[in-house]
Design an enzyme around this catalytic site. Structure first.
Site, PDB file in Angstrom:
ATOM      1  N   LYS A   1      26.546  -6.166  -8.333  1.00  0.00           N
ATOM      2  CA  LYS A   1      25.993  -4.842  -8.619  1.00  0.00           C
ATOM      3  C   LYS A   1      27.079  -3.779  -8.419  1.00  0.00           C
ATOM      4  O   LYS A   1      28.131  -4.068  -7.826  1.00  0.00           O
ATOM      5  CB  LYS A   1      24.806  -4.571  -7.683  1.00  0.00           C
TER       6      LYS A   1
ATOM      7  N   TYR B   1      43.509  24.132   0.440  1.00  0.00           N
ATOM      8  CA  TYR B   1      42.343  25.007   0.524  1.00  0.00           C
ATOM      9  C   TYR B   1      41.934  25.248   1.972  1.00  0.00           C
ATOM     10  O   TYR B   1      41.926  24.328   2.788  1.00  0.00           O
ATOM     11  CB  TYR B   1      41.150  24.379  -0.192  1.00  0.00           C
TER      12      TYR B   1
HETATM   13  C1  LIG Z   1      23.423  -5.757  -2.121  1.00  0.00           C
HETATM   14  C2  LIG Z   1      22.477  -6.871  -1.837  1.00  0.00           C
HETATM   15  C3  LIG Z   1      22.946  -8.112  -1.392  1.00  0.00           C
HETATM   16  C4  LIG Z   1      24.392  -8.346  -1.009  1.00  0.00           C
HETATM   17  O1  LIG Z   1      24.659  -7.748   0.240  1.00  0.00           O
HETATM   18  P1  LIG Z   1      26.091  -7.917   0.958  1.00  0.00           P
HETATM   19  O2  LIG Z   1      25.882  -7.375   2.322  1.00  0.00           O
HETATM   20  O3  LIG Z   1      27.053  -7.121   0.155  1.00  0.00           O
HETATM   21  O4  LIG Z   1      26.423  -9.363   0.939  1.00  0.00           O
HETATM   22  C5  LIG Z   1      22.029  -9.141  -1.274  1.00  0.00           C
HETATM   23  N1  LIG Z   1      20.720  -8.952  -1.564  1.00  0.00           N
HETATM   24  C6  LIG Z   1      20.231  -7.769  -1.967  1.00  0.00           C
HETATM   25  C7  LIG Z   1      18.783  -7.628  -2.263  1.00  0.00           C
HETATM   26  C8  LIG Z   1      21.090  -6.681  -2.104  1.00  0.00           C
HETATM   27  O5  LIG Z   1      20.613  -5.494  -2.474  1.00  0.00           O
END
Ligand SMILES: *Cc1c(COP(=O)(O)O)cnc(C)c1O
Length: 396
Positions: A33, A265
């Site tokens: 993702k 800034y």
């Molecule tokens: C993002 C996510 C993962 C992976 O989590 P990590 O801590 O990056 O391994 C797994 N399951 C779900 C439902 C997630 O949203």
């Protein structure tokens, strides 16, 4: 070059192979993702697909992008899929999550009938994160009802843990107990319980063998980053992870300024000595948190150099007084190794008081990604560099 993100696919492959060996006989899905945590969705998926059982995404559009990119591995969508997106998700052979009954199930059936092929769903069960999922009490009945529908295949049941990376093991094990309670009624039905059960993300997959169940969903660890410092300490060397991402740029100007000069800034930095100030053509629009103002550091010619003044939208200032070789065109390592000096995404996270996930996920997709393939592990993968512990560079 304004800036480029280099991703080492060799490191990704080795991380994934190590995760696979660690969690076996559980199967391994990796989570891609958020543009593969900033590493680049399609290239990461292509590199990892031969080593994994599935890829997890959050959006239907990500599943489509993977198929368009030639990735044929099984895909599980973890986030909400709008009814209008269901036909595309089905065409991409992506499994979708279900956490409600009623109208949405009818949308799934309709899409499956229209396509003439069954829809695979994974039922999400709420066990303690209080985000998404059917309740523990309702889960078994929901699964049995879905199994009655000829258009649907229940491929899995899963939950998500609230505090595995915080080492809240009592809470984590209670979530597992809730998950088992939810599925227990299925054991007494005559349907063969061939559900793929999954709960663990990276931290639980590494730390708790009994949470690996049938499949783990590893995100951050695939990229060579630890879910938390506590997870790393508790893992006691159970797995080696190699950070795969480096972020580099170059100085576009170097300016000599007298002592007492204001930089940037708000005049938030005043030089205490005759100084040389390097200008970096990247700012918060390029993913450098503004919280790194007067706080972070980069590496130039193998040495640490502090970020001074406020990070601007597209520019930042580096104090290069201690680096006489620095000049316009000098290479700047924002994340990654330069000789003996390494700046880690974890250093950024510590400086900005956030987590490494946010640092890499917010690196803009507009920054070009360059893919390399290193043949063997890099030796220096310590996430907390000398820079982070140097009080000269990190003002308290
Ligand atoms: C993002 C996510 C993962 C992976 O989590 P990590 O801590 O990056 O391994 C797994 N399951 C779900 C439902 C997630 O949203």
């Amino acid at each position: 070059m304004i800036g480029a993100i280099e991703v080492d696919l060799g490191a990704i492959r080795r991380n994934v192979a190590r995760l696979r060996a660690l969690v076996a006989p559980a199967r391994l899905a990796i989570v891609v993702k958020a543009d593969a945590y900033g590493h680049g969705l399609v290239r990461i998926a292509r590199a990892a697909a031969p080593l994994v059982d599935a890829l997890c995404v959050y959006r239907a559009s990500e599943a489509l992008a993977l198929r368009a990119g030639g990735v044929s591995a099984p895909i599980l969508i973890l986030g909400p899929v709008e009814p209008v997106e269901l036909p595309q998700a089905l065409a991409a052979h992506a499994a979708v999550p279900v956490w409600s009954s009623g109208a949405y199930v009818r949308d799934l059936e309709r899409a499956a009938r229209a396509a003439g092929s069954p829809f695979t769903v994974h039922v999400k069960i709420e066990t303690g994160l209080n985000r998404l999922g059917v309740s523990v009490d309702a889960a078994a009945a929901a699964i049995l009802a879905l199994r009655e529908r000829p258009e649907l295949r229940v491929g899995g049941a899963y939950t998500h843990l609230a505090a595995a990376e915080e080492l809240e093991s009592a809470y984590t094990h209670e979530q597992l107990r809730q998950f088992e309670t939810a599925l227990a009624p299925l054991a007494s039905t005559r349907l063969p319980p061939k559900l793929t059960r999954h709960a663990a993300a990276s931290a639980a997959a590494i730390l708790y063998p009994n949470l690996r169940l049938d499949l783990v969903r590893a995100g951050i660890a695939s990229y060579g980053l630890w879910p938390s410092a506590a997870t790393r300490a508790a893992a006691r060397g159970a797995i080696e992870l190699e950070p795969a991402l480096s972020y580099r740029s170059q100085l576009v100007a170097v300016r000599d300024v007298p002592a007492g000069s204001a930089v940037g800034y708000g005049c938030s930095f005043i030089t205490e000595r005759i100084s040389r100030i390097g200008v970096l053509p990247l700012g918060y629009a390029e993913g450098i948190p503004r919280a790194l103002s007067n706080r972070g550091a980069v590496a130039i010619d193998g040495r640490p150099a502090p970020i001074v003044g406020r990070v601007c939208m597209n520019m930042s200032f580096i104090d290069v007084t201690e680096i006489p070789t620095a000049r316009p065109g000098s290479r700047v390592t924002l994340i990654g190794a330069d000789g003996e000096t390494r700046v880690a995404a974890d250093d950024w996270a510590n400086w900005a008081q956030t987590i490494n996930y946010e640092i890499v996920a917010r690196l803009p997709s507009a920054i070009p990604r360059v893919y390399v393939e290193s043949p063997r592990p890099r030796s220096n993968d310590s996430p907390v560099s000398a820079i982070a512990s140097s009080s000269a560079i990190v003002p308290s």
